[in-house]
Design an enzyme around this catalytic site. Structure first.
Site, mmCIF file in Angstrom:
data_model
loop_
_atom_site.group_PDB
_atom_site.id
_atom_site.type_symbol
_atom_site.label_atom_id
_atom_site.label_comp_id
_atom_site.label_asym_id
_atom_site.label_seq_id
_atom_site.Cartn_x
_atom_site.Cartn_y
_atom_site.Cartn_z
ATOM 1 N N GLY A 1 0.768 -1.236 0.000
ATOM 2 C CA GLY A 1 0.000 0.000 0.000
ATOM 3 C C GLY A 1 0.798 1.284 0.000
ATOM 4 N N GLY B 1 2.584 2.323 -2.539
ATOM 5 C CA GLY B 1 2.627 2.871 -3.889
ATOM 6 C C GLY B 1 3.833 2.455 -4.696
ATOM 7 N N HIS C 1 45.410 50.718 -31.397
ATOM 8 C CA HIS C 1 44.029 51.062 -31.734
ATOM 9 C C HIS C 1 43.033 50.113 -31.080
ATOM 10 C CE1 HIS C 1 45.279 48.403 -35.189
ATOM 11 N NE2 HIS C 1 44.147 47.829 -34.866
ATOM 12 N N GLU D 1 52.758 52.335 -33.635
ATOM 13 C CA GLU D 1 51.383 51.919 -33.391
ATOM 14 C C GLU D 1 51.321 50.820 -32.326
ATOM 15 O OE1 GLU D 1 47.224 51.301 -33.647
ATOM 16 O OE2 GLU D 1 48.609 52.990 -33.853
ATOM 17 N N CYS E 1 45.847 41.831 -37.030
ATOM 18 C CA CYS E 1 46.606 42.793 -36.241
ATOM 19 C C CYS E 1 47.218 42.100 -35.028
ATOM 20 C CB CYS E 1 45.717 43.938 -35.783
ATOM 21 S SG CYS E 1 45.316 45.087 -37.097
#
Length: 1842
Positions: free
Chosen positions: A490, A492, A975, A1011, A1100
């Site tokens: 019982g 389940g 940059h 640069e 770059c």
């Protein structure tokens, strides 16, 4: 002006330009005049302004467009022209000014008639020329704005309004003209920059063709709609790309909404063509469809570029069809036939469109359904095309069919009896059923052709599935996984079994029919068809002929198992299900089950779960598992509890994970089995077995025919027209089917079993692959292409003569089943059987599609085409998106060329002229750029530079190449670097390391005329010292032209990995300046290198390498390109590049490896140390194993660790090659992270604030060297430097035999020591000074820690730990800086989490417990993996800043603190002769290790808490309100308030730390998965438990398993084994007493009774132990002092002061003894022997004797030391002593506080060198015994002296 207003202005202009009345008016007034064009434009502008006036008056749009208002505005225009224009001498000037004002106000641009009709030259300046200024550009753009509106209108109107052509070519030409019109003024510039622009039509065709292929060419005959739709969408994107490029290159000043002008003009003319020429009632539908097209274009534009068609800038988005379909679905959900005005209103959320739209498929189906509805309104009937497409594309039918063909090919190549093939068939059938159900549920007319196609494919799949049911193999299989539920009746159990089975099938994508319910009472497996899941209900409840328990023995096994079947046709069914779920009321086997070995049954249950009900929860029928509790049990008796799950979901997760782990183990097991050899005899037996089986279900008429006509033959197989009989000799007889005279039932039986029989034969052949490989390896080709005909000969379809010969050499029985298989699944095309069905369906539908398509209006075609473009054009749009990110620089040109160019050129390069090893970089093959048609040579020197220089800087989602520079810096293009925001967390990735750090713009250094920028930070990894020699800084010394190599290492988004590329360059020194442009950035550099090579986006930062003076060097970094010519900036020189390397004046000599051995981002082996700089690393343990009887039968879970490679204990095991150094260094492989800067800052600020609050009364400044060396007397936590440890590197190189560690650099007595060695003092000063500007180099010695470890960490999984020895000078510099801070942290542990300094025997332990329990009794106990290895530099910097803040340091002092601490995180590690470079972690020999580890522990937990509640500030900022925490190094206890425990718990910590690269496990059970809350009694802290005593105090009880190893192994390096053993026993007594005084007493009695040599008085009594703990609990004695007194009672100071002699005495002529504090003479007058006091002597003036004290020996060493180093003939001390005697010096023996040790030493030395007779030594030592009773052991230990 906002984008919506601009859009409305464009709308006004569009309508105005389209009014025929204005055209007629202008033609009437100015026809043939020069002003006609200008007047027409002016009229449109004037009318648009009038419309704006009406709109601003808040008139409804219907009113604005009413006939009344149109007539009113026309009247105004006509009146204006008649009054102000026609007769005005300055009419042109006024019109231009009016137009210009309107443009400026509406679009921020100018209008100029002078440039209107002029032909403009290219904007690309000639050499010596200049770029046009912005004013010029603005004038031209102003004109182009209007030209666009006219040209688009004219071009599209000319193509569409005449309706003379609807061809693809015509439409695409229209689009090309529209694009040209959008940029008419700048066409020369664009065509000059983009060679592909003139071929745009072919590009669009190519793209549309690729998209059509992705749709499986389903639109053949009507593909025009796709070409037009994709062309329109892609063209809109191209216009946006070109506009952005012109803006960023400053050709135009800003965006002018070109995509809007292009799109709205195109849609305007289509609207005017169709809405005005069709019936009024259909204009609403047309408008909706055209709105759909416009929305499609705008959606794609926004998704790709983060930009709307109106030109407004938004955040960049990641392209994906799902988001765009949402937008379109939102649009079509609002379609209604009520009125046109509903278009454009605000649409609801996607959840309001259609419930259940959760996937791409659902949205596609929904949009198709809306298009179908709209098409039915337009056409008057339902569209078959849209109905079929909605299923084919929305349900992914083509992909499903393709999967079916792949599965079929797999089935022919591998055994069909394989379980994975069987399950895959089931999955495909379920998917097909879902597709069929989707067709039947469509709201529009069901597409019968598609339904027929799906049904046909499903029938074939079902036939295949049924045919392989009987193909279960008689071979080793995967053991099925068994899940066993037990519990009372019982509760389940059946419910949870059913739910578990359903969930498993759903997870494995199998149908609900894949469950077989086993009936235990049925002796047969009736109905079993190899279902994936088998369930047993009430397992073992009712005994059958064979019990369930006994049945499981064979079922849950890897051995083949044939189940009993009732039907003769099913005989030979083999069991191979994957999951067994059983439920039973009984946990153990039934005694009557017949199972003799219950353990054999129990171990087959992989997971056992006991189901029970929750007492406080009622049953819910809607959720039957809600009130269940699941207890996980051991599968074997006594079924101990393992875990408890409160919810079904937790149980399901555990079960499925266990199942997957089980399957993986079984897979590995099967792959390890050898393939058995099979003989021809066995093959024939197997074939006979198949014949017997096929005969069992063959019709009686067939069997009877064989008996009557073919004696000795067996029925083999049948096709649709023939029956094949096989003889054992190999002959096969072919009998036509009609001769059998079969009825319809028999024919149906033959047809249904044909495929099954053929597959059985095919599987049998695969089981014997060596007999005839052709039938196995080429079965797929033979079957699919039908290469065997009905007469069992090679068919005409097989054109290869060799293959024909091979087929005809096959045995006939094999040819027979191959032919039958062909009849079932052969395909006449190269495609598979299933896709061929799709082709048939398309062919049958094509004519009806074409007929229907002819009646489609243009808006419907465009709507469908644009929608299909979104579905199938993802690859094209992703390419366009990649261009958007680079459209701001010159590399856009090269990138666009690669995307818009059709086809590719063949490279004409020579083959590589180096072997393959030179063409790999970081384990990746180097991609060669063949620019010059040469084979590049990438030698070792260049590889070394690339390996050590090339790095990647990751800033959020952007990546840029940078070059590592000498020291701790890198070079990069300015940059990019200048654009990085200050304060963001970035990551530097090199080939060996990954370093996270916070970007500081102040550390970026720019160079004049370059640069390239330099970023320097102490957080960065240190580049090799020799790197500076590989840089060439002087550009002037380079030749004008020279060959070079270009190397890049960029991230490929498609491949999702970094790709190295190499190309040849011909470099030239530039003679003119270069202007580097990036967006608004401009920088002019005069010195640079150029090369004519088309570099691409992301280049770059690439390295330019060249051979200079015979050596490969770095000459520059790539910085820019104009598409044809690249430019590199030379490497700039920085003075810091030549900063002296090394530690102080010492530079380590080592041979650097060309390719280092990388252990991970944080650690690499870089070379071999030169022999002259190599130091030994020990290798001999100081632990001695005690005799067996001393071990008292106690278990020993720990043994000494592995110290060297080749330890004999590992010989013959899988770990025989274990190297403790190589494995130990892997803990530094990777630092933790990344950490979000804001959260980390907030956490550190809160910790620093807590320090400030607790710092009242404390000094934090530095101490002097004397205090750092000696400590401060009587000041707690201010201990002296430990002198017995190693001095570190490089001082270890100078150590001579007999000298000891740090002690040899120190003179004086304890408490008054001083350093006299100038080198040490200079090095301390060097560390203090150099750290003010940079991180000092640090050389550390790695030693394997000699300790006891668990057996598994020694034998099974060796894990010896490394101890790092740091230089003595560095440690002293750290102590000077931080000693006061350390004292503060240890002293204020009452309010701080850090518990360093805690006395576990005192009330402090109880205070820790009380602090934790304040928040509740839910406590997390965590254990970290490799804790001291993952400390990142960013956190070390934060700790340094926190210290500086509390101390109040500024400027150079703060920098000094940070650099001193970072030195230990970035250091050289010496492991024998191997040199490592370590870039993270904290060394164990660092003076602040335990303090820093504690702070790191606190930061990690608080950072996790902060991130957990980041959005909930009321909780986030109140850590102490909800959490109490204590830490000690990597140990922690975290008490969490119940209010937040559901969110801030162990699962969160495990997952969160995992994301930081940190592994966290349970601190008590390190093998446990996850971390759960524990009560304080169940927690561990410092290996101690919390035990609450009866009086309310708490004790820190140590588990007994940590105590017993002390009985097995003792450290007897400094004392005798017996003394060490006694000391260990006393320690065990102290610990046992805490848990139980009775256990302590019993242990003491056992030691005394079993070990007779142990004198009872040498063991602590229970009362003494109790007194010790009482004193500790009450704080009466410091812990160390109390232990020392208890264990060494005879060494206690005399009760009466002055009892021992202290004055200098001459005990014999020339022999003096003295004590340190009372000696007043001059040491130069004596040859001195210094006892235990560090003192330096000139040669021939004395020596020192340093030794450990023996327990209870009156200040003298142990017996072993005296025997080896004093009494033994020829020992070093005797030799030195004799040399002093021979020189005739006065001899002085001096000891510390008393003359007694010096006296005894003197007598024993004189006696040992025969300078004193035995009688005198007897008398002298007896005199000493009378004064000092503690020397009573002398007669016993040294009888030769008495």
């Amino acid at each position: 002006m906002d984008s919506e207003t601009i859009d409305m202005c464009v709308k006004f202009l569009k309508i105005s330009f389209g009014l025929q009345s204005l055209k007629n008016l202008v033609k009437e007034l100015f026809g043939g005049s020069e002003l006609e064009k200008l007047a027409y434009v002016h009229a449109a502008f004037f009318h648009a302004n009038e419309m704006a006036i009406h709109w601003n008056a808040d008139l409804p749009w219907e009113e604005v467009m009413s006939s009344k208002r149109i007539k009113e505005r026309f009247g105004y225009v006509k009146s204006h022209f008649l009054r102000n224009v026609v007769y005005n001498a300055d009419a042109s000037g006024q019109m231009i000014r009016y137009n210009t004002t309107t443009c400026e106000q509406w679009f921020c641009c100018n209008f100029n008639l002078a440039s209107y009709s002029a032909s403009y030259n290219s904007l690309v300046p000639e050499e010596g020329g200049s770029m046009p200024i912005n004013e010029e550009a603005e004038i031209k753009i102003g004109q182009s704005l209007l030209t666009c509106a006219q040209s688009v209108t004219k071009a599209i109107y000319a193509k569409l309004s005449t309706l003379t052509t609807r061809s693809i070519q015509g439409f695409l030409e229209c689009l090309r003209d529209a694009i040209c019109g959008a940029f008419s003024s700048w066409l020369p510039c664009i065509r000059g920059a983009f060679a592909w622009f003139g071929n745009i039509i072919e590009v669009l065709k190519h793209w549309a063709g690729a998209a059509h292929e992705k749709l499986h060419n389903f639109l053949e005959g009507i593909e025009e709609c796709l070409y037009m739709g994709l062309g329109l969408v892609a063209s809109t994107c191209i216009v946006a790309l070109i506009e952005k490029f012109l803006v960023t290159m400053s050709v135009i000043s800003g965006p002018c909404g070109r995509p809007t002008l292009f799109l709205t003009s195109a849609m305007a003319i289509i609207s005017s063509t169709y809405l005005l020429s069709k019936a009024v009632e259909k204009s609403s539908a047309f408008t909706m469809l055209l709105g759909f097209v416009t929305q499609s274009c705008q959606t794609v534009l926004g998704s790709l570029f983060g930009k709307s068609a109106k030109g407004s800038e938004e955040a960049q988005g990641q392209f994906g069809p799902s988001a765009m379909l949402e937008s379109l679905a939102t649009l079509v959900s609002s379609w209604s036939s009520s009125s046109v005005t509903e278009i454009g209103r605000t649409f609801g959320a996607i959840s309001q469109i259609k419930n259940g739209i959760i996937a791409l498929k659902d949205m596609a189906l929904f949009v198709f359904s809306k298009l179908c509805e709209m098409a039915s309104k337009v056409l008057g009937f339902e569209s078959q095309i849209l109905a079929d497409l909605s299923i084919i594309l929305g349900e992914n039918v083509a992909d499903w069919l393709d999967e079916c063909d792949c599965m079929l090919a797999y089935l022919l190549e591998f055994n069909s009896n394989a379980r994975d093939i069987f399950d895959r068939l089931s999955q495909l059938i379920e998917k097909g059923k879902a597709i069929r159900m989707g067709i039947l549920r469509t709201t529009h007319r069901g597409p019968s052709q598609v339904l027929s196609l799906v049904t046909k494919a499903l029938d074939k799949l079902t036939e295949l599935h049924n045919s392989v049911i009987m193909s279960g193999a008689n071979s080793t299989r995967k053991t099925p996984f068994m899940l066993f539920f037990t519990g009372k009746s019982g509760v389940g159990k059946t419910s949870v079994v059913q739910r578990m089975a359903a969930n498993w099938l759903q997870q494995e994508q199998l149908g609900s029919n894949e469950v077989y319910s086993r009936n235990g009472l049925d002796p047969f497996w009736s109905g079993y068809k190899r279902q994936a899941v088998v369930t047993y209900d009430d397992f073992g409840a009712v005994p059958g002929s064979v019990s369930n328990e006994a049945e499981i023995i064979n079922v849950v096994s890897s051995n083949p198992h044939s189940v009993m079947m009732a039907d003769l046709k099913e005989k030979g069914m083999y069991f191979d299900s994957r999951l067994i779920i059983a439920s039973s009321n009984f946990l153990a086997a039934n005694p009557e089950s017949g199972v003799h070995d219950s353990e054999a049954y129990e171990r087959r249950r992989h997971v056992v779960v006991q189901v029970s009900l929750k007492e406080d929860m009622a049953y819910d029928p809607g959720n039957p598992c809600a009130n269940q509790r699941y207890t996980l049990l051991e599968s074997k008796a006594p079924f101990a509890e393992k875990a408890v799950f409160e919810s079904y979901e937790e149980l399901w997760s555990h079960v499925y994970n266990a199942f997957k782990a089980h399957e993986e183990k079984e897979k590995l097991f099967l792959s390890s089995l050898p393939i058995p050899e099979r003989s021809e005899k066995e093959a024939l037996q197997a074939l006979i077995g198949i014949c017997v089986m096929t005969t069992s279900y063959a019709p009686k008429a067939v069997i009877q025919y064989g008996i009557d006509h073919l004696v000795g033959y067996h029925y083999l197989i049948s096709s649709a027209e023939h029956v094949y009989f096989w003889h054992e000799k190999g002959e096969v007889e072919i009998v036509p089917m009609h001769l059998m005279k079969l009825d319809k039932m028999d024919k149906a039986t033959m047809a249904s079993t044909s495929l099954k029989s053929a597959l059985m034969c095919q599987d049998m052949a695969k089981n014997f692959p060596t007999l005839n490989p052709l039938a196995v390896l080429y079965a797929k080709n033979i079957v699919i292409r039908g290469w065997v005909d009905a007469n069992l000969q090679a068919s005409k379809k097989c054109e290869d003569s060799y293959m024909r010969e091979q087929i005809e050499s096959l045995p006939k029985w094999q040819r027979a089943y191959l032919h039958v298989l062909s009849g079932h699944i052969a395909s006449n095309e190269t495609r598979g059987w299933f896709l061929n069905c799709l082709e048939v369906t398309k062919s049958n539908s094509r004519s009806s599609y074409i007929w229907e398509y002819k009646s489609w209006p243009m808006p419907l075609k465009l709507a469908l085409g644009s929608f299909l473009a979104i579905l199938a054009g993802s690859a094209i749009f992703c390419s366009l998106q990649s261009l958007w990110s680079i459209s701001g620089n010159a590399s856009f040109v090269a990138g666009a060329a690669s995307i818009f160019t059709i086809g590719s050129a063949t490279a004409q390069s020579a083959p590589p002229n180096k072997d393959g090893s030179e063409y790999t970089y970081r384990n990746k093959k180097i991609k060669i750029r063949n620019w010059e048609g040469q084979g590049p040579c990438f030698g070792d020197s260049a590889l070394w530079i690339a390996e050590n220089c090339m790095a990647t800087l990751v800033v959020m989602k952007d990546r840029v190449q940078v070059c590592m520079a000498p020291g701790r810096s890198f070079l990069g293009v300015n940059h990019f670097l200048r654009m990085i925001p200050n304060g963001v967390m970035v990551k530097l990735e090199t080939g060996m390391t990954e370093t996270y750090f916070v970007w500081e713009k102040s550390k970026l250094k720019l160079f004049e005329n370059s640069e390239i920028a330099l970023y320097t930070s102490s957080n960065l990894p240190k580049a090799p010292d020799s790197l500076v020699d590989r840089f060439h800084f002087d550009l002037e010394t380079l030749p004008k032209t020279f060959p070079a190599q270009f190397f890049t290492y960029k991230f490929d988004k498609d491949m999702q990995q970094y790709v190295p590329e190499l190309g040849e360059l011909l470099c030239k020194k530039a003679e003119r300046a270069l202007c580097v442009v990036s967006g608004e950035y401009r920088r002019v550099i005069s010195h640079h290198l150029t090369y004519r090579n088309p570099t691409v986006a992301g280049d770059c930062g690439g390295l330019v390498l060249a051979i200079i003076e015979g050596k490969c060097k770095l000459v520059g970094l790539h910085v820019a390109s104009d598409g044809e010519e690249g430019a590199a900036s030379p490497v700039p020189w920085d003075p810091d590049f030549k900063v002296a390397q090394g530690q102080s004046d010492f530079l380590l000599s080592y041979d650097e490896w060309a390719v280092p051995k990388v252990l991970g981002p944080g650690c690499k082996a870089v070379g071999i140390i030169s022999p002259e700089h190599t130091v030994g690393s020990g290798g001999k343990t100081s632990f001695l194993e005690t005799p067996i009887e001393w071990q008292l039968n106690r278990p020993c879970g720990k043994i000494p660790s592995i110290l060297v490679k080749g330890d004999v204990r590992l010989a013959g095991t899988e770990n025989a090659d274990y190297d403790p150094f190589a494995v130990g260094m892997t803990k530094y492989a990777k630092e933790a992270g990344p950490f979000e800067p804001n959260g980390l800052d907030r956490v550190c600020e809160s910790i620093a604030e807590t320090w400030h609050d607790a710092s009242d009364g404390f000094e934090f400044g530095p101490v002097d060297l004397e205090a750092a060396l000696n400590g401060i007397e009587n000041m707690e936590y201010f201990d002296a430097l430990v002198l017995s440890t190693s001095e570190g590197y490089p001082y270890r190189l100078d150590r001579k035999p007999g000298e000891k560690g740090k002690a040899r650099y120190v003179e004086g007595e304890p408490g008054n020591l001083e350093i006299t060695d100038e080198r040490i003092l200079a090095d301390i000063h060097w560390f203090e000074e150099i750290s003010k500007t940079q991180v000092p180099d640090l050389y550390c010695i790695e030693c394997v820690k000699d300790e006891r470890l668990p057996v598994r960490k020694v034998i099974k999984e060796p894990k010896s730990r490394l101890f790092t020895v740091l230089p003595m000078s560095y440690n002293l510099a750290i102590r000077k800086k931080f000693l006061n801070f350390v004292r503060f942290i240890m002293k204020r542990r009452d309010v701080l989490p850090c518990q360093v300094g805690i006395n576990p025997y005192s009330r402090q332990w109880g205070k820790v417990a009380d602090r934790l329990l304040e928040k509740g009794n839910s406590i997390l106990c965590c254990d970290y993996s490799r804790f001291d290895g993952f400390l990142p530099k960013c956190i070390m910097v934060k700790i340094a800043e926190m210290f500086s803040n509390i101390v109040g340091e500024t400027g150079a002092e703060r920098e000094q603190t940070k650099n001193l601490m970072l030195a230990c995180c970035s250091r050289y590690a010496i492991c024998g002769r191997v040199l490592y470079r370590v870039e993270n972690g904290i060394p164990s020999g660092f003076p602040l290790t335990v303090i820093v580890n504690s702070i790191l522990n606190e930061i990690l937990i608080k950072y996790a808490y902060w991130k957990c509640f980041e959005t909930e500030s009321l909780i986030r900022d109140h850590f102490d309100t909800y959490v109490a925490m204590v830490v000690y190094g990597d140990d922690n206890l975290i008490s969490v308030s119940e209010a937040i425990s559901s969110k801030f718990n162990g699962n969160f910590l495990v997952n969160f730390m995992c994301n930081l690269g940190i592994k966290v496990t349970d601190g008590v059970d390190k093998t446990k998965v996850g971390i759960e809350f524990r009560t304080i009694e169940d927690c561990d802290f410092l290996k101690r438990k919390f035990k609450e005593n009866a009086d309310g105090t708490w004790s820190g009880v140590m588990a007994e398993e940590h105590l017993w190893p002390q009985l097995h192994f003792v450290k007897a390096k400094k004392v005798e084994m017996s003394e060490a053993y006694i000391s260990n026993c006393n320690n065990i007594l102290r610990e046992l007493w805490l848990g139980s005084p009775e256990k302590a007493a019993a242990f003491r009695r056992e030691v005394i009774s079993k070990l007779k040599w142990v004198e009872p008085q040498r063991l602590l009594t229970i009362s003494q132990v109790a007194l010790f703990h009482n004193e500790q609990m009450n704080g009466e004695h410091p812990f160390v002092e109390a232990c020392h007194q208890l264990e060494n009672l005879e060494l206690m100071a005399p009760l009466e002061p002055g009892m021992l002699p202290i004055k200098t005495q001459e005990i014999m002529p020339g022999l003096f003894v003295a004590s340190e504090k009372n000696f007043t003479g001059n040491f130069d007058d004596y040859f001195t022997i210094s006892i235990t006091t560090n003192r330096k002597f000139e040669d021939g003036k004395g020596f020192q004797i340093i030794f450990p004290y023996g327990a209870g020996r009156g200040g003298l060493p142990s017996k072993a030391f005296m025997e080896q180093n004093v009494i033994r003939k020829g020992c070093a001390i005797q030799k030195a002593f004799k040399q002093g005697l021979e020189k005739g010096n006065k001899m002085l023996f001096i000891s510390q506080s008393s003359v007694i040790p010096a006296y005894v030493f003197a007598i024993m030395l004189y006696r040992s060198v025969d300078r004193l007779p035995r009688a005198l030594s007897n008398k002298a030592l007896t005199s000493a015994l009378g004064i000092c009773k503690k020397l009573s052991y002398l007669p016993k230990d040294f009888p030769d002296l008495f």
